[in-house]
Design a protein around this motif. Structure first.
Motif, mmCIF file in Angstrom:
data_model
loop_
_atom_site.group_PDB
_atom_site.id
_atom_site.type_symbol
_atom_site.label_atom_id
_atom_site.label_comp_id
_atom_site.label_asym_id
_atom_site.label_seq_id
_atom_site.Cartn_x
_atom_site.Cartn_y
_atom_site.Cartn_z
ATOM 1 N N ALA A 26 0.834 -1.203 0.000
ATOM 2 C CA ALA A 26 0.000 0.000 0.000
ATOM 3 C C ALA A 26 0.871 1.256 0.000
ATOM 4 N N LEU A 27 2.028 1.193 0.623
ATOM 5 C CA LEU A 27 2.947 2.339 0.598
ATOM 6 C C LEU A 27 3.458 2.599 -0.808
ATOM 7 N N LEU A 28 3.757 1.531 -1.537
ATOM 8 C CA LEU A 28 4.203 1.693 -2.925
ATOM 9 C C LEU A 28 3.084 2.299 -3.763
ATOM 10 N N THR A 29 1.888 1.791 -3.605
ATOM 11 C CA THR A 29 0.749 2.337 -4.351
ATOM 12 C C THR A 29 0.561 3.814 -4.037
ATOM 13 N N ARG A 30 0.628 4.158 -2.767
ATOM 14 C CA ARG A 30 0.479 5.562 -2.367
ATOM 15 C C ARG A 30 1.587 6.432 -2.975
ATOM 16 N N ALA A 31 2.811 5.927 -2.974
ATOM 17 C CA ALA A 31 3.942 6.683 -3.531
ATOM 18 C C ALA A 31 3.783 6.924 -5.024
ATOM 19 N N LEU A 32 2.978 6.110 -5.674
ATOM 20 C CA LEU A 32 2.777 6.226 -7.126
ATOM 21 C C LEU A 32 1.429 6.858 -7.479
ATOM 22 N N THR A 33 0.782 7.500 -6.514
ATOM 23 C CA THR A 33 -0.541 8.075 -6.734
ATOM 24 C C THR A 33 -0.518 9.576 -6.515
ATOM 25 N N ARG A 34 -0.866 10.318 -7.543
ATOM 26 C CA ARG A 34 -0.895 11.778 -7.475
ATOM 27 C C ARG A 34 -2.183 12.266 -6.812
ATOM 28 N N LEU A 35 -2.118 13.447 -6.232
ATOM 29 C CA LEU A 35 -3.280 14.053 -5.586
ATOM 30 C C LEU A 35 -4.442 14.187 -6.571
ATOM 31 N N ALA A 36 -4.171 14.623 -7.780
ATOM 32 C CA ALA A 36 -5.248 14.793 -8.770
ATOM 33 C C ALA A 36 -5.975 13.478 -9.025
ATOM 34 N N TYR A 37 -5.230 12.391 -9.137
ATOM 35 C CA TYR A 37 -5.853 11.081 -9.332
ATOM 36 C C TYR A 37 -6.717 10.721 -8.130
ATOM 37 N N THR A 38 -6.195 10.963 -6.940
ATOM 38 C CA THR A 38 -6.922 10.656 -5.713
ATOM 39 C C THR A 38 -8.262 11.382 -5.675
ATOM 40 N N LEU A 39 -8.239 12.676 -6.011
ATOM 41 C CA LEU A 39 -9.461 13.469 -6.006
ATOM 42 C C LEU A 39 -10.449 12.967 -7.053
ATOM 43 N N GLU A 40 -9.960 12.681 -8.248
ATOM 44 C CA GLU A 40 -10.829 12.214 -9.336
ATOM 45 C C GLU A 40 -11.439 10.843 -9.027
ATOM 46 N N ALA A 41 -10.660 9.989 -8.366
ATOM 47 C CA ALA A 41 -11.111 8.629 -8.092
ATOM 48 C C ALA A 41 -11.902 8.524 -6.787
ATOM 49 N N GLY A 42 -11.999 9.630 -6.055
ATOM 50 C CA GLY A 42 -12.726 9.611 -4.793
ATOM 51 C C GLY A 42 -12.037 8.782 -3.722
ATOM 52 N N LEU A 43 -10.711 8.736 -3.771
ATOM 53 C CA LEU A 43 -9.949 7.970 -2.792
ATOM 54 C C LEU A 43 -9.816 8.764 -1.489
ATOM 55 N N PRO A 44 -9.467 8.104 -0.407
ATOM 56 C CA PRO A 44 -9.295 8.804 0.872
ATOM 57 C C PRO A 44 -8.230 9.907 0.771
ATOM 58 N N ALA A 45 -8.346 10.878 1.653
ATOM 59 C CA ALA A 45 -7.460 12.051 1.624
ATOM 60 C C ALA A 45 -5.985 11.689 1.782
ATOM 61 N N ASP A 46 -5.690 10.571 2.409
ATOM 62 C CA ASP A 46 -4.292 10.195 2.630
ATOM 63 C C ASP A 46 -3.763 9.193 1.601
ATOM 64 N N ALA A 47 -4.440 9.049 0.487
ATOM 65 C CA ALA A 47 -4.066 8.032 -0.504
ATOM 66 C C ALA A 47 -3.075 8.527 -1.551
ATOM 67 N N HIS A 48 -2.626 9.774 -1.453
ATOM 68 C CA HIS A 48 -1.717 10.313 -2.472
ATOM 69 C C HIS A 48 -0.308 10.508 -1.929
ATOM 70 N N MET A 49 0.599 10.830 -2.799
ATOM 71 C CA MET A 49 2.029 10.849 -2.522
ATOM 72 C C MET A 49 2.568 12.082 -1.807
ATOM 73 N N ASP A 50 1.816 13.138 -1.657
ATOM 74 C CA ASP A 50 2.394 14.413 -1.214
ATOM 75 C C ASP A 50 3.176 14.322 0.094
ATOM 76 N N ALA A 51 2.605 13.719 1.122
ATOM 77 C CA ALA A 51 3.319 13.611 2.399
ATOM 78 C C ALA A 51 4.576 12.756 2.247
ATOM 79 N N LEU A 52 4.481 11.710 1.439
ATOM 80 C CA LEU A 52 5.647 10.852 1.215
ATOM 81 C C LEU A 52 6.762 11.601 0.494
ATOM 82 N N ALA A 53 6.394 12.507 -0.413
ATOM 83 C CA ALA A 53 7.401 13.303 -1.119
ATOM 84 C C ALA A 53 8.134 14.230 -0.154
ATOM 85 N N THR A 54 7.396 14.818 0.772
ATOM 86 C CA THR A 54 8.023 15.687 1.768
ATOM 87 C C THR A 54 8.979 14.879 2.639
ATOM 88 N N LEU A 55 8.536 13.722 3.081
ATOM 89 C CA LEU A 55 9.385 12.840 3.876
ATOM 90 C C LEU A 55 10.596 12.383 3.070
#
Length: 156
Positions: A26-55
């Motif tokens: 799931a971490l790999l999937t999250r790391a490969l998921t952009r915020l725009a995709y998350t919003l379009e797909a109706g995924l949970p707010a923490d399903a995108h890569m942004d926090a992982l990129a900062t880390l």
């Protein structure tokens, strides 16, 4: 080379290329998921890569500084200059391109139409997210190993 989600390449190939197998896929999937995709797909707010990129950005900086010090650098200015030469958008983007990372990322429709990965910092951020995910999954040693295998810290 953005592909539809159904035709998107197997992210397991990324694991082979970086020499690290995720315990928590799931971490790999999250790391490969952009915020725009998350919003379009109706995924949970923490399903995108942004926090992982900062880390991942922080992890990359620590790994590079550790490698520079391990090679014998002791002057703060020299360490900082070496880190700045190794860790920059152009270098990280090139590593992401070498991995063909764009082929595995889940892009938003607008991002795909604009091919956002072809310019700017986008691919560098994707690589940072991947490193952040490796760090959360396997710790600093795992993340540093990935960066070594990618060649980022080998040239210290």
């Amino acid at each position: 080379m953005r592909q539809s989600d159904a035709g998107r390449r197997d992210p397991g190939v990324i694991e082979e290329r970086i020499g690290y197998a995720f315990r928590d896929r799931a971490l790999l999937t999250r790391a490969l998921t952009r915020l725009a995709y998350t919003l379009e797909a109706g995924l949970p707010a923490d399903a995108h890569m942004d926090a992982l990129a900062t880390l991942g950005d922080a992890v990359i900086n620590v790994a590079v500084v550790e490698a520079v010090i391990a090679k014998g650098a002791h002057d703060k200015g020299a360490i900082t200059n070496r880190k700045m030469n190794l860790v920059n958008m152009t270098r990280l983007r090139a590593l992401a391109e070498d991995l063909a990372l764009a082929d595995y990322v889940r892009w938003g429709k607008g991002e795909a139409a604009q091919k956002v990965w072809t310019s700017g910092r986008v691919l560098a951020e994707c690589l940072e997210a991947l490193v952040g995910a490796v760090y959360l999954d396997g710790g600093m040693e795992a993340a540093a190993g990935v960066l070594r295998r990618l060649g980022l810290t080998e040239s210290v």
